[in-house]
Write a protein that holds these residues in place. Structure first.
Motif, PDB file in Angstrom:
ATOM      1  N   LYS A 208       0.831  -1.214   0.000  1.00  0.00           N
ATOM      2  CA  LYS A 208       0.000   0.000   0.000  1.00  0.00           C
ATOM      3  C   LYS A 208       0.863   1.261   0.000  1.00  0.00           C
ATOM      4  CE  LYS A 208      -3.498   2.853   1.381  1.00  0.00           C
ATOM      5  NZ  LYS A 208      -2.895   4.143   1.288  1.00  0.00           N
ATOM      6  N   VAL A 209       1.803   1.344   0.928  1.00  0.00           N
ATOM      7  CA  VAL A 209       2.603   2.557   1.095  1.00  0.00           C
ATOM      8  C   VAL A 209       3.590   2.738  -0.063  1.00  0.00           C
ATOM      9  CG1 VAL A 209       4.275   3.720   2.602  1.00  0.00           C
ATOM     10  CG2 VAL A 209       2.341   2.495   3.600  1.00  0.00           C
ATOM     11  N   GLY A 210       4.122   1.650  -0.585  1.00  0.00           N
ATOM     12  CA  GLY A 210       5.127   1.729  -1.647  1.00  0.00           C
ATOM     13  C   GLY A 210       4.561   1.633  -3.045  1.00  0.00           C
ATOM     14  N   LYS A 211       3.244   1.786  -3.190  1.00  0.00           N
ATOM     15  CA  LYS A 211       2.620   1.649  -4.514  1.00  0.00           C
ATOM     16  C   LYS A 211       3.190   2.640  -5.517  1.00  0.00           C
ATOM     17  CE  LYS A 211      -1.749   1.251  -6.958  1.00  0.00           C
ATOM     18  NZ  LYS A 211      -1.038   0.792  -8.099  1.00  0.00           N
ATOM     19  N   ALA A 212       3.348   3.878  -5.136  1.00  0.00           N
ATOM     20  CA  ALA A 212       3.886   4.889  -6.062  1.00  0.00           C
ATOM     21  C   ALA A 212       5.314   4.537  -6.465  1.00  0.00           C
ATOM     22  CB  ALA A 212       3.833   6.270  -5.422  1.00  0.00           C
ATOM     23  N   LYS A 213       6.106   4.094  -5.501  1.00  0.00           N
ATOM     24  CA  LYS A 213       7.485   3.711  -5.807  1.00  0.00           C
ATOM     25  C   LYS A 213       7.505   2.502  -6.745  1.00  0.00           C
ATOM     26  CE  LYS A 213      11.884   2.527  -3.693  1.00  0.00           C
ATOM     27  NZ  LYS A 213      12.634   2.375  -2.463  1.00  0.00           N
ATOM     28  N   ALA A 214       6.640   1.539  -6.503  1.00  0.00           N
ATOM     29  CA  ALA A 214       6.556   0.363  -7.370  1.00  0.00           C
ATOM     30  C   ALA A 214       6.165   0.776  -8.782  1.00  0.00           C
ATOM     31  CB  ALA A 214       5.558  -0.643  -6.801  1.00  0.00           C
ATOM     32  N   ASP A 215       5.215   1.695  -8.889  1.00  0.00           N
ATOM     33  CA  ASP A 215       4.807   2.189 -10.207  1.00  0.00           C
ATOM     34  C   ASP A 215       5.962   2.902 -10.904  1.00  0.00           C
ATOM     35  OD1 ASP A 215       2.279   1.166  -9.732  1.00  0.00           O
ATOM     36  OD2 ASP A 215       1.393   3.123  -9.207  1.00  0.00           O
ATOM     37  N   ASP A 216       6.714   3.701 -10.152  1.00  0.00           N
ATOM     38  CA  ASP A 216       7.879   4.395 -10.721  1.00  0.00           C
ATOM     39  C   ASP A 216       8.922   3.401 -11.217  1.00  0.00           C
ATOM     40  OD1 ASP A 216       6.730   6.849 -10.199  1.00  0.00           O
ATOM     41  OD2 ASP A 216       7.919   7.236  -8.387  1.00  0.00           O
ATOM     42  N   LEU A 217       9.160   2.356 -10.438  1.00  0.00           N
ATOM     43  CA  LEU A 217      10.129   1.336 -10.845  1.00  0.00           C
ATOM     44  C   LEU A 217       9.678   0.642 -12.124  1.00  0.00           C
ATOM     45  CD1 LEU A 217      11.088  -0.233  -7.397  1.00  0.00           C
ATOM     46  CD2 LEU A 217      12.576   1.098  -8.901  1.00  0.00           C
ATOM     47  N   GLU A 218       8.383   0.368 -12.225  1.00  0.00           N
ATOM     48  CA  GLU A 218       7.837  -0.253 -13.437  1.00  0.00           C
ATOM     49  C   GLU A 218       8.048   0.657 -14.641  1.00  0.00           C
ATOM     50  OE1 GLU A 218       6.480  -3.241 -14.266  1.00  0.00           O
ATOM     51  OE2 GLU A 218       6.982  -3.936 -12.263  1.00  0.00           O
ATOM     52  N   LYS A 219       7.720   1.933 -14.484  1.00  0.00           N
ATOM     53  CA  LYS A 219       7.882   2.896 -15.580  1.00  0.00           C
ATOM     54  C   LYS A 219       9.355   3.006 -15.979  1.00  0.00           C
ATOM     55  CE  LYS A 219       3.949   5.745 -14.279  1.00  0.00           C
ATOM     56  NZ  LYS A 219       3.540   7.004 -13.643  1.00  0.00           N
ATOM     57  N   GLU A 220      10.230   3.038 -14.974  1.00  0.00           N
ATOM     58  CA  GLU A 220      11.663   3.155 -15.228  1.00  0.00           C
ATOM     59  C   GLU A 220      12.163   1.957 -16.029  1.00  0.00           C
ATOM     60  OE1 GLU A 220      15.412   3.057 -12.316  1.00  0.00           O
ATOM     61  OE2 GLU A 220      14.018   4.700 -11.888  1.00  0.00           O
ATOM     62  N   GLU A 221      11.685   0.778 -15.695  1.00  0.00           N
ATOM     63  CA  GLU A 221      12.108  -0.421 -16.412  1.00  0.00           C
ATOM     64  C   GLU A 221      11.514  -0.489 -17.812  1.00  0.00           C
ATOM     65  OE1 GLU A 221      11.416  -3.945 -14.121  1.00  0.00           O
ATOM     66  OE2 GLU A 221      12.953  -3.415 -12.651  1.00  0.00           O
ATOM     67  N   MET A 222      10.351   0.105 -18.005  1.00  0.00           N
ATOM     68  CA  MET A 222       9.695   0.073 -19.309  1.00  0.00           C
ATOM     69  C   MET A 222      10.235   1.123 -20.270  1.00  0.00           C
ATOM     70  SD  MET A 222       7.626  -2.403 -19.040  1.00  0.00           S
ATOM     71  CE  MET A 222       6.165  -2.378 -20.017  1.00  0.00           C
ATOM     72  N   SER A 223      10.809   2.199 -19.728  1.00  0.00           N
ATOM     73  CA  SER A 223      11.289   3.280 -20.594  1.00  0.00           C
ATOM     74  C   SER A 223      12.568   2.858 -21.313  1.00  0.00           C
ATOM     75  CB  SER A 223      11.536   4.551 -19.777  1.00  0.00           C
ATOM     76  OG  SER A 223      12.628   4.377 -18.918  1.00  0.00           O
ATOM     77  N   PRO A 224      12.783   3.392 -22.531  1.00  0.00           N
ATOM     78  CA  PRO A 224      14.006   3.045 -23.259  1.00  0.00           C
ATOM     79  C   PRO A 224      15.231   3.579 -22.528  1.00  0.00           C
ATOM     80  CG  PRO A 224      12.762   4.745 -24.418  1.00  0.00           C
ATOM     81  CD  PRO A 224      11.935   4.313 -23.240  1.00  0.00           C
ATOM     82  N   LYS A 225      16.292   2.838 -22.651  1.00  0.00           N
ATOM     83  CA  LYS A 225      17.542   3.244 -21.995  1.00  0.00           C
ATOM     84  C   LYS A 225      18.169   4.398 -22.763  1.00  0.00           C
ATOM     85  CE  LYS A 225      17.332  -0.140 -19.086  1.00  0.00           C
ATOM     86  NZ  LYS A 225      16.676   0.084 -17.872  1.00  0.00           N
ATOM     87  N   HIS A 226      18.601   5.389 -22.005  1.00  0.00           N
ATOM     88  CA  HIS A 226      19.269   6.536 -22.623  1.00  0.00           C
ATOM     89  C   HIS A 226      20.736   6.494 -22.255  1.00  0.00           C
ATOM     90  CE1 HIS A 226      15.430   8.316 -23.671  1.00  0.00           C
ATOM     91  NE2 HIS A 226      15.016   8.085 -22.431  1.00  0.00           N
ATOM     92  N   GLU A 227      21.567   6.926 -23.186  1.00  0.00           N
ATOM     93  CA  GLU A 227      22.992   6.994 -22.879  1.00  0.00           C
ATOM     94  C   GLU A 227      23.211   8.157 -21.931  1.00  0.00           C
ATOM     95  OE1 GLU A 227      27.119   7.921 -25.181  1.00  0.00           O
ATOM     96  OE2 GLU A 227      25.632   6.733 -26.236  1.00  0.00           O
TER      97      GLU A 227
END
Length: 175
Positions: A95-114
């Motif tokens: 419950k408390v870490g939901k936003a952080k979990a969502d951020d981690l998901e987005k970070e992993e889904m985004s293309p890698k930048h140099e």
């Protein structure tokens, strides 16, 4: 899985294994790596869990759970590492870490930048991503508060989170 964690499990360092497990959920509330670590620890350490003792804190309504409550639950779990308290800790983290979990998901889904390079030395510039910077800052604050209040457990927890945050920054910059 982290080599140090495996070594702690293999050496039956139960206190360190318990701390690593609870901290893993703080670092990644999604719980994927935590579940792998827990399964491994449970298969090797028959004394991983303690008998459940009654907690002496008030549990607010689910919608009122926040980081302060999370750390109350974590401190209770650190002092009595039972299956029941670990399961409750996981529910609070979810419950408390939901936003952080969502951020981690987005970070992993985004293309890698140099990473940007400095023009004069052509070396990578160290860039702290919001999650790793937040973890590092939180660890530093916990450590300082623990030291100033004379709370050893809080100081150790803060130091562990601080080190984890620094490792996240280093890992982010290696990519």
């Amino acid at each position: 899985m982290d080599k140090d964690f495996i070594k702690d499990v293999d050496n039956s360092n139960v206190k360190s294994v318990r701390l690593d497990l609870t901290n893993e959920l703080l670092l990644d509330p999604r719980g994927v790596s935590f579940k792998e670590m827990l399964t491994y620890a449970m298969s090797k350490l028959p004394n991983l869990f303690e008998e459940n003792k009654e907690a002496n804190y008030f549990v607010p309504p689910h919608d009122d759970w926040d980081e302060d409550f999370l750390f109350v639950v974590k401190n209770d779990l650190d002092s009595n590492f039972s299956k029941e308290k670990l399961a409750f800790y996981q529910a609070v983290i979810e419950k408390v870490g939901k936003a952080k979990a969502d951020d981690l998901e987005k970070e992993e889904m985004s293309p890698k930048h140099e990473e940007p390079k400095t023009s004069s030395t052509n070396q990578k510039k160290i860039v702290a991503k919001p999650v790793s910077a937040t973890v590092t800052t939180g660890g530093a604050i916990l450590t300082i508060v623990g030291i100033s209040l004379g709370k050893t457990l809080l100081t150790v927890l803060g130091g562990a989170v601080l080190v984890g945050g620094v490792l996240l920054i280093i890992n982010d910059n290696k990519k």
